[in-house]
Structures are given as structure tokens and as C-alpha cells.
Design an enzyme around this catalytic site. Structure first.
Site, short mmCIF file in Angstrom:
data_model
loop_
_atom_site.label_atom_id
_atom_site.label_comp_id
_atom_site.label_asym_id
_atom_site.label_seq_id
_atom_site.Cartn_x
_atom_site.Cartn_y
_atom_site.Cartn_z
N LYS A 172 -5.49 -0.21 13.47
CA LYS A 172 -4.50 -0.78 12.53
C LYS A 172 -3.82 0.31 11.70
CE LYS A 172 -2.34 -3.78 9.92
NZ LYS A 172 -1.05 -4.31 10.41
N LYS A 241 -0.56 1.82 0.49
CA LYS A 241 -2.01 1.92 0.72
C LYS A 241 -2.27 2.34 2.16
CE LYS A 241 -3.80 -1.69 2.17
NZ LYS A 241 -4.40 -2.86 2.78
P1 NAD Z 1 -1.91 -10.75 -1.09
O1 NAD Z 1 -1.91 -9.87 -2.27
O2 NAD Z 1 -0.79 -11.71 -0.87
O3 NAD Z 1 -3.30 -11.58 -1.01
C1 NAD Z 1 -4.55 -11.09 -1.40
C2 NAD Z 1 -5.30 -12.23 -2.07
O4 NAD Z 1 -6.65 -11.80 -2.34
C3 NAD Z 1 -4.67 -12.64 -3.41
O5 NAD Z 1 -4.42 -14.03 -3.41
C4 NAD Z 1 -5.76 -12.24 -4.44
O6 NAD Z 1 -5.80 -13.12 -5.55
C5 NAD Z 1 -7.01 -12.35 -3.60
N1 NAD Z 1 -8.14 -11.57 -4.09
C6 NAD Z 1 -8.17 -10.29 -4.53
N2 NAD Z 1 -9.44 -9.94 -4.83
C7 NAD Z 1 -10.23 -11.02 -4.58
C8 NAD Z 1 -11.61 -11.28 -4.68
N3 NAD Z 1 -12.47 -10.35 -5.12
N4 NAD Z 1 -12.07 -12.51 -4.33
C9 NAD Z 1 -11.21 -13.46 -3.88
N5 NAD Z 1 -9.88 -13.29 -3.77
C10 NAD Z 1 -9.39 -12.06 -4.11
O7 NAD Z 1 -2.04 -9.75 0.17
P2 NAD Z 1 -1.66 -10.07 1.69
O8 NAD Z 1 -0.25 -9.67 1.92
O9 NAD Z 1 -2.13 -11.43 2.04
O10 NAD Z 1 -2.57 -8.97 2.43
C11 NAD Z 1 -3.97 -9.12 2.61
C12 NAD Z 1 -4.45 -8.00 3.54
O11 NAD Z 1 -3.78 -8.12 4.81
C13 NAD Z 1 -4.13 -6.59 3.03
O12 NAD Z 1 -5.17 -5.72 3.37
C14 NAD Z 1 -2.86 -6.21 3.77
O13 NAD Z 1 -2.70 -4.82 3.89
C15 NAD Z 1 -3.09 -6.90 5.10
N6 NAD Z 1 -1.86 -7.29 5.85
C16 NAD Z 1 -0.80 -7.88 5.23
C17 NAD Z 1 0.31 -8.22 5.97
C18 NAD Z 1 1.53 -8.87 5.33
O14 NAD Z 1 2.57 -8.94 6.03
N7 NAD Z 1 1.47 -9.36 4.11
C19 NAD Z 1 0.33 -8.00 7.35
C20 NAD Z 1 -0.77 -7.44 7.96
C21 NAD Z 1 -1.88 -7.08 7.19
#
Ligand code: NAD
Length: 296
Positions: A172, A241
Site C-alpha cells: 500500500k 502521512k
Molecule cells: P477518516 O478520518 O474519515 O476516518 C477515521 C475515523 O476513525 C474517524 O471517524 C475517527 O473519529 C475514527 N477514530 C479515530 N481514532 C479512533 C479510535 N481510537 N477509536 C475509534 N474510532 C477512532 O479517515 P478515512 O479517510 O476513513 O481513512 C481511514 C484510513 O484509510 C486511513 O489510514 C487512510 O489513510 C486510509 N485510506 C483512506 C482512503 C480515502 O480515500 N479516504 C483511501 C484508502 C485508504
């Protein structure tokens, strides 16, 4: 008996994954620190749970979708975490873009209490999560993957088992290192062509018919850049990140990767003008503010 699925982290990605699985008939519960995320998940057929311990102890399979490796380590190995509340036989599927080191460490410690760990970071954005069409690169033991497969198949379109624990995150990080390069290199190529009098839409058609095509030309520019929508659901902060994770991985391996280093510097330096909550595609604006700016 239906598999009980728990999702920890119901943000842009986790919220969509939970909704997809609920829509396909799985018994899905979810936990998030944000009340708004919990309320949204409930609207999508996911049972909101305010007590994380309860969710962990009642789940057969837990999906994590958290911002960073440090959150994964805290939820898995921290006080009142999965290490304390997970039953033997539980499978943890971590879809967070995390570090290979964190995946290996968490997997080894959880294995001692009979909990299986799979790193399965994803591509495809919030749309892919909400439609079950994401792609996954997977680090796992064969037997654990086989047990998780019915759930993984329901939430993703493509799965590539690249190796053992941590291998999913290596793949990734390599993927996002390329995406970070392609966004900037495509912005530069398009800016050059536009100055030379070629219409960006026409250029894109040409690139996509030629060898310069990539995720940037096929998805990012047509969907989020040229229409100036900048609403991919993936933030600048999360991409910074990932670019940082690539720099760290290369440095740990003692590699000299000059192109990636320059790209990483451009992403980190852009924080002056592009805050972490901005869409990641907005990085193109540093190449050509007139061509790619919102015009505000
Ligand atoms: P986001 O910020 O929208 O969601 C993260 C969620 O985790 C939030 O709702 C937050 O409140 C929650 N959270 C944080 N700490 C927590 C804890 N200790 N317990 C419970 N909930 C907690 O982020 P996202 O865009 O959904 O991304 C999530 C992961 O997926 C990241 O690692 C990101 O790099 C990866 N990712 C994102 C995308 C994208 O297009 N958004 C695509 C591929 C991968």
C-alpha cells in the site's frame, strides 16, 4: 450462524465498509469516537455501539479503519484494547494505511492470545468502500485469510495476497508513493501542454490512450481536478502521512530514491498553503494555481 462483524472507525472509509456489509446481510455493529459518525452509520443499517469493549467481545471479525498506525496499536494492544477483550478465534482485519512494523508487532502479540490479524489496506476511496468495489493488498497467514474471505469478498472487488503480516502495508505504501508522484507529474505535464495551447480535456484523452496514463490521468484528474470539485474524500493530511511512511520505509532499508525524495519534500512543504483537511488532489495547485485553482 451469521458472522458478527464489528467496525472500529466509521469515517470516510470505515463508514462505507460497514454500510456495504450491512447492506449485504451481515450482522454489523460499529464504534467511533465521533457521535456524528455513529449516527450516520446507524442510518446505513449499522448498529451503533458506544462501549468499545462490548463491541470487541461480541465480534467474530473486527474491521479497523483508523487514521494511523499509532491508533491501530492503541486499539489493539492498549489498555482495554483487543488484547484484553478479544475472544480466542477473533479475526482482526486492519484496513488502515499503517506501517509494516506496527502490523507485524500487533499480529505477533495478538497471536499469543489466539486472535488472528490481517493487514488489508485498501484503495478505491469512499465510493469504493460504499459500493464494495475497493481493492485490497493483503498481508496474512493463509488459514486466517481463508476464514476472513467471505467478509473480504463482500466488501472489495479485488484482493491480492502479497505476503505475510506487514506485506499488505508495504504494498500500500508503494502504491501511494506512486499516486503521490503521478498527481504532481501529471499536473506538470498538463500545465506544459496547456501553455503550448492544448486543451486539458483533450490532453487527458490522449494520455489515457497512451503510455503516460495512470490513476492520476484515469481517475483523479477527470473526477476531482479538471472539474475543480476536489471532493475525493481523501485528505491532504492522510496523503502526507502516506508519503512520510514511504520516506521512512526507504530510509529504514538504506535506499537512495531521489525522485521519491523530491516528491515527498513537495508534499510536506505544501502544508504552508494546503492544510491537512484540504482534498489531496489540491496538491496540483502548487504546480499551476491558474489552471487548477478554484478561481476564488
Ligand atoms: P477518516 O478520518 O474519515 O476516518 C477515521 C475515523 O476513525 C474517524 O471517524 C475517527 O473519529 C475514527 N477514530 C479515530 N481514532 C479512533 C479510535 N481510537 N477509536 C475509534 N474510532 C477512532 O479517515 P478515512 O479517510 O476513513 O481513512 C481511514 C484510513 O484509510 C486511513 O489510514 C487512510 O489513510 C486510509 N485510506 C483512506 C482512503 C480515502 O480515500 N479516504 C483511501 C484508502 C485508504
Amino acid at each position: 450462524m451469521t458472522m458478527k462483524v464489528g467496525v472500529i472507525g466509521l469515517g470516510n472509509m470505515g463508514g462505507g465498509m460497514a454500510a456495504t456489509l450491512a447492506g449485504k446481510g451481515f450482522d454489523v455493529s460499529g464504534f467511533d469516537l465521533s457521535d456524528a459518525a455513529l449516527a450516520q452509520a446507524e442510518k446505513n443499517g449499522v448498529k451503533p455501539v458506544n462501549n468499545r469493549n462490548l463491541l470487541i467481545s461480541h465480534s467474530d471479525l473486527l474491521i479497523l479503519s483508523l487514521p494511523k498506525a499509532e491508533h491501530v496499536e492503541a486499539v489493539c494492544l492498549g489498555k482495554e484494547g483487543i488484547i484484553e477483550w478479544g475472544r480466542a478465534g477473533l479475526i482482526v482485519v486492519d484496513t488502515t494505511t499503517s506501517t509494516p512494523e506496527a502490523s507485524r508487532k500487533v499480529a505477533a502479540v495478538l497471536a499469543e492470545v489466539g486472535v488472528a490479524f490481517i493487514d488489508a489496506p485498501v484503495s478505491g476511496g469512499p465510493k469504493g468502500a460504499a459500493s464494495g468495489t475497493m481493492s485490497m493488498v493483503i498481508g496474512a497467514e493463509e488459514a486466517d485469510l481463508a476464514r476472513a474471505l467471505p467478509v473480504l469478498e463482500a466488501m472489495s472487488g479485488t484482493r491480492v495476497h502479497v505476503g505475510k503480516w506487514g506485506a499488505g502495508n508495504v504494498a500500500k505504501i508503494a502504491n501511494n508513493m506512486l499516486a503521490a508522484c503521478h498527481l504532481i507529474s501529471t499536473a506538470e505535464a498538463m500545465s506544459m501542454a496547456a501553455k503550448a495551447g492544448v486543451d486539458p480535456e483533450k490532453l487527458l484523452q490522449g494520455l489515457n490512450a497512451g503510455s503516460g496514463r495512470s490513476g492520476a490521468t484515469q481517475v483523479m484528474f477527470p473526477t476531482w481536478v479538471l472539474n475543480k470539485a476536489y471532493d475525493s474524500g481523501f485528505t491532504m493530511g492522510l496523503m502526507r502521512k502516506d508519503v512520510g511512511l514511504a520516506s521512512d520505509l526507504a530510509a529504514n532499508l538504506g535506499l537512495d530514491l531521489p525522485l521519491s525524495q523530491v516528491v515527498a519534500q513537495l508534499w510536506q512543504a505544501s502544508s504552508q498553503s494546503l492544510p491537512d483537511n484540504e482534498d489531496f488532489c489540491a496538491i496540483v495547485q502548487r504546480t499551476d494555481a491558474r489552471l487548477y485553482g478554484r478561481g476564488e
